[in-house]
Design an enzyme around this catalytic site. Sequence first.
Site, PDB file in Angstrom:
ATOM      1  N   GLY A  10      -6.092 -74.168  51.985  1.00 37.26           N
ATOM      2  CA  GLY A  10      -7.051 -73.381  52.758  1.00 37.26           C
ATOM      3  C   GLY A  10      -8.424 -73.386  52.106  1.00 37.26           C
ATOM      4  O   GLY A  10      -8.556 -73.557  50.895  1.00 37.26           O
ATOM      5  N   ARG A  14     -13.331 -66.701  53.688  1.00 40.97           N
ATOM      6  CA  ARG A  14     -13.698 -65.292  53.524  1.00 40.97           C
ATOM      7  C   ARG A  14     -14.160 -64.958  52.105  1.00 40.97           C
ATOM      8  O   ARG A  14     -14.698 -63.899  51.845  1.00 40.97           O
ATOM      9  CB  ARG A  14     -12.513 -64.395  53.946  1.00 40.97           C
ATOM     10  CG  ARG A  14     -12.245 -64.441  55.435  1.00 40.97           C
ATOM     11  CD  ARG A  14     -10.864 -63.904  55.813  1.00 40.97           C
ATOM     12  NE  ARG A  14      -9.813 -64.906  55.604  1.00 40.97           N
ATOM     13  CZ  ARG A  14      -8.523 -64.713  55.895  1.00 40.97           C
ATOM     14  NH1 ARG A  14      -8.121 -63.549  56.391  1.00 40.97           N
ATOM     15  NH2 ARG A  14      -7.630 -65.664  55.676  1.00 40.97           N
ATOM     16  N   GLN A  72      -3.273 -82.347  52.413  1.00 42.77           N
ATOM     17  CA  GLN A  72      -3.247 -81.985  53.836  1.00 42.77           C
ATOM     18  C   GLN A  72      -4.673 -82.229  54.361  1.00 42.77           C
ATOM     19  O   GLN A  72      -5.585 -81.465  54.064  1.00 42.77           O
ATOM     20  CB  GLN A  72      -2.853 -80.504  53.998  1.00 42.77           C
ATOM     21  CG  GLN A  72      -2.664 -80.086  55.442  1.00 42.77           C
ATOM     22  CD  GLN A  72      -2.626 -78.564  55.602  1.00 42.77           C
ATOM     23  OE1 GLN A  72      -3.011 -77.806  54.720  1.00 42.77           O
ATOM     24  NE2 GLN A  72      -2.148 -78.129  56.761  1.00 42.77           N
ATOM     25  N   GLY A  77      -2.665 -75.058  59.662  1.00 44.95           N
ATOM     26  CA  GLY A  77      -1.828 -73.881  59.507  1.00 44.95           C
ATOM     27  C   GLY A  77      -0.774 -74.057  58.426  1.00 44.95           C
ATOM     28  O   GLY A  77      -0.530 -75.171  57.960  1.00 44.95           O
ATOM     29  N   ASP A 101      -2.454 -67.953  46.936  1.00 43.84           N
ATOM     30  CA  ASP A 101      -3.357 -66.843  46.628  1.00 43.84           C
ATOM     31  C   ASP A 101      -2.619 -65.544  46.312  1.00 43.84           C
ATOM     32  O   ASP A 101      -3.078 -64.463  46.637  1.00 43.84           O
ATOM     33  CB  ASP A 101      -4.349 -66.635  47.791  1.00 43.84           C
ATOM     34  CG  ASP A 101      -3.655 -66.309  49.112  1.00 43.84           C
ATOM     35  OD1 ASP A 101      -2.407 -66.391  49.178  1.00 43.84           O
ATOM     36  OD2 ASP A 101      -4.358 -65.967  50.084  1.00 43.84           O
ATOM     37  N   ASN A 163       4.772 -59.535  55.525  1.00 47.72           N
ATOM     38  CA  ASN A 163       5.235 -60.793  54.945  1.00 47.72           C
ATOM     39  C   ASN A 163       4.385 -61.139  53.730  1.00 47.72           C
ATOM     40  O   ASN A 163       3.159 -61.185  53.817  1.00 47.72           O
ATOM     41  CB  ASN A 163       5.102 -61.887  56.020  1.00 47.72           C
ATOM     42  CG  ASN A 163       5.420 -63.263  55.478  1.00 47.72           C
ATOM     43  OD1 ASN A 163       6.242 -63.402  54.580  1.00 47.72           O
ATOM     44  ND2 ASN A 163       4.767 -64.272  56.034  1.00 47.72           N
ATOM     45  N   ALA A 374     -32.106 -60.602   3.122  1.00 50.65           N
ATOM     46  CA  ALA A 374     -32.601 -60.432   4.494  1.00 50.65           C
ATOM     47  C   ALA A 374     -33.563 -61.553   4.830  1.00 50.65           C
ATOM     48  O   ALA A 374     -34.402 -61.926   4.006  1.00 50.65           O
ATOM     49  CB  ALA A 374     -33.303 -59.090   4.625  1.00 50.65           C
ATOM     50  N   ALA A 417     -37.739 -64.686  -3.676  1.00 48.77           N
ATOM     51  CA  ALA A 417     -38.005 -64.276  -2.296  1.00 48.77           C
ATOM     52  C   ALA A 417     -39.160 -65.073  -1.711  1.00 48.77           C
ATOM     53  O   ALA A 417     -40.095 -65.437  -2.426  1.00 48.77           O
ATOM     54  CB  ALA A 417     -38.312 -62.783  -2.246  1.00 48.77           C
TER      55      ALA A 417
HETATM   56  C1  UD1 Z   1      -0.242 -65.807  55.544  1.00 47.40           C
HETATM   57  C2  UD1 Z   1       0.962 -65.551  56.438  1.00 47.40           C
HETATM   58  C3  UD1 Z   1       1.140 -64.051  56.644  1.00 47.40           C
HETATM   59  C4  UD1 Z   1       1.262 -63.368  55.319  1.00 47.40           C
HETATM   60  C5  UD1 Z   1       0.104 -63.712  54.405  1.00 47.40           C
HETATM   61  C6  UD1 Z   1       0.350 -63.207  53.009  1.00 47.40           C
HETATM   62  C7  UD1 Z   1       1.166 -67.457  57.968  1.00 47.40           C
HETATM   63  C8  UD1 Z   1       0.896 -67.972  59.350  1.00 47.40           C
HETATM   64  N1  UD1 Z   1       0.773 -66.215  57.709  1.00 47.40           N
HETATM   65  O1  UD1 Z   1      -1.390 -65.322  56.251  1.00 47.40           O
HETATM   66  O2  UD1 Z   1       2.294 -63.804  57.423  1.00 47.40           O
HETATM   67  O3  UD1 Z   1       1.321 -61.979  55.498  1.00 47.40           O
HETATM   68  O4  UD1 Z   1      -0.064 -65.144  54.299  1.00 47.40           O
HETATM   69  O5  UD1 Z   1      -0.766 -63.366  52.194  1.00 47.40           O
HETATM   70  O6  UD1 Z   1       1.749 -68.168  57.166  1.00 47.40           O
HETATM   71  N2  UD1 Z   1      -2.857 -72.973  53.721  1.00 47.40           N
HETATM   72  C9  UD1 Z   1      -2.715 -74.337  53.659  1.00 47.40           C
HETATM   73  N3  UD1 Z   1      -2.954 -75.086  54.770  1.00 47.40           N
HETATM   74  C10 UD1 Z   1      -3.313 -74.530  55.968  1.00 47.40           C
HETATM   75  C11 UD1 Z   1      -3.445 -73.118  56.026  1.00 47.40           C
HETATM   76  C12 UD1 Z   1      -3.206 -72.378  54.895  1.00 47.40           C
HETATM   77  O7  UD1 Z   1      -2.388 -74.905  52.613  1.00 47.40           O
HETATM   78  O8  UD1 Z   1      -3.494 -75.282  56.932  1.00 47.40           O
HETATM   79  C13 UD1 Z   1      -2.603 -72.176  52.515  1.00 47.40           C
HETATM   80  C14 UD1 Z   1      -3.803 -71.365  52.071  1.00 47.40           C
HETATM   81  O9  UD1 Z   1      -4.570 -72.090  51.145  1.00 47.40           O
HETATM   82  C15 UD1 Z   1      -3.164 -70.135  51.446  1.00 47.40           C
HETATM   83  C16 UD1 Z   1      -1.823 -70.026  52.122  1.00 47.40           C
HETATM   84  O10 UD1 Z   1      -1.591 -71.258  52.784  1.00 47.40           O
HETATM   85  O11 UD1 Z   1      -2.970 -70.302  50.053  1.00 47.40           O
HETATM   86  C17 UD1 Z   1      -1.830 -68.902  53.155  1.00 47.40           C
HETATM   87  O12 UD1 Z   1      -2.887 -69.140  54.051  1.00 47.40           O
HETATM   88  P1  UD1 Z   1      -3.867 -67.980  54.495  1.00 47.40           P
HETATM   89  O13 UD1 Z   1      -4.882 -68.553  55.414  1.00 47.40           O
HETATM   90  O14 UD1 Z   1      -4.333 -67.218  53.324  1.00 47.40           O
HETATM   91  O15 UD1 Z   1      -2.825 -67.113  55.360  1.00 47.40           O
HETATM   92  P2  UD1 Z   1      -2.915 -65.604  55.745  1.00 47.40           P
HETATM   93  O16 UD1 Z   1      -3.795 -65.464  56.941  1.00 47.40           O
HETATM   94  O17 UD1 Z   1      -3.211 -64.778  54.572  1.00 47.40           O
HETATM   95 CA    CA Z   2      -3.699 -65.205  52.422  1.00 49.59          CA
END
Ligand code: UD1
Ligand code: CA
Length: 455
Positions: A10, A14, A72, A77, A101, A163, A374, A417
């Site tokens: 990701g 934010r 990726q 997602g 994270d 979750n 000094a 000195a």
């Molecule tokens: C995700 C979960 C949510 C959970 C939350 C916890 C999903 C759809 N949702 O939401 O249920 O409560 O984490 O923190 O899984 N990432 C990728 N590739 C992508 C998208 C994301 O590698 O295409 C990675 C991000 O870098 C991150 C992790 O997946 O480390 C989670 O992605 P993030 O966008 O933070 O998901 P949340 O919206 O927090």
């Molecule tokens: Ca997250």
Amino acid sequence: MLEVLILAAGEGKRMNSARPKVLQPVGGQPMLAHLIETTRSLKPSAIRIVVGAGADQVQAAFAGQDLDWVIQHQRLGTGHAAATALPAIHPEARVLILPGDMPLVGAQTLRQVVDADADLTLLSFIAADPTGYGRILRDGEQVIAIREQHDASPDEQSIDECNSGVMCANRSRLADWLGRVDADNAQGEYYLTDCVALAIVDGRRVQCVVSADADEVLGANDRHQLATLEATWQTRARHRLLDAGVTLPDPPSVQIRGQVDCGRDVVIDCGVILIGEVRLGDGVSIGAHCVLENCDLAAGTRVEPHCVLTGVRTTGACSIGPFARLRPGTELAREVKIGNFVEVKKATFAAGAKASHLSYIGDASVGAGANLGAGTITCNYDGVNKHRTEIGAGAFVGSNSALVAPVEIGEQATIGAGSVISRNAPAGELTVARGRQRTISGWRRPEPNKPSGQD
Ligand code: UD1
Ligand code: CA
């Protein structure tokens, strides 16, 4: 056979940062580093990390470590991220998936998830503020689905069980579910979390471990959440110090950004920042508002307030500061005294040597018991190269002396000195290198000019 899969592709929009999210630091280390260290303790056969945004930066930060990287290219997602990694995963493997994270999760909690007897296991927690997280939907006791914030009805949004993002299943089952996940949701993404509903449809056993400590599963999507994680990490680090027998008169003011090991009866006063690897022997005391980075201080060392120490080693009880700046390569033996407004770099001080006030000592060795007055300055740099100054045991350097390196001051030598020493000063002798004092008798000060127009 266990494989760990960390999703870290990701962008972390934010965070509003040039740095990939998983490299944002908590406790002085990238978030991802914490997760790697914790999951290593589960002894997986592989740790795979899905990267995308800033992949080069992330990989460079962990160069040389035993990790497998999956790229990726399009971030579609979490479900898509996991599916991208599948081909590399051993067909027989059990897969523990974690978001990149969530740096504070503990090995014991992960162990519980991995050891659960189910086809799909997830880790949930009860959130004080569930906004933003996926919600756990249950039918009675049984978990039946995860609903993402953007897709949740107002009723579902009031659910406080969330979750964590941690999930565990065999590779074969994951492959089946991920092949059926679609992007038909509010964000148009392939959600890993949809595997839960698919598993239920298939009649598989879905189990949910509820974390006993919500703090450990918190994620960080923005700087506010990152600050919350940092505060939690700091509190834990300070508790470890207190448990080890350290006195912290004002615990919340002490910041630890790395790994700190302390002996017993160490005192760390308020406003101290410890960075990197810091080792403090028994009875060491660190005065208020000091910053120590990568230091190893022997038992009994006293650092007075307002000192900045980087790459310093002491081999015996000695006294530093207040207001001293000690740079990398400083090594001090027992009973050395470095006083106020003294800067030291790449220099060793043998037992009992002193520089008590206002000095710069760089690229030097100072013998046992030598006393630098000094204003002693080692002129170590000629504008092109650095040169060394050797000061013998028992030497006495008078105040405001400039030692023009390369130069040697012999053992027991005395320097008058105000000297500018540019040749070696012999052992045991007095060397003076300054203008001689003379008195011009009968000399008169000039008269003031008379105002113009009066003569
Ligand atoms: C995700 C979960 C949510 C959970 C939350 C916890 C999903 C759809 N949702 O939401 O249920 O409560 O984490 O923190 O899984 N990432 C990728 N590739 C992508 C998208 C994301 O590698 O295409 C990675 C991000 O870098 C991150 C992790 O997946 O480390 C989670 O992605 P993030 O966008 O933070 O998901 P949340 O919206 O927090
Ligand atoms: Ca997250």
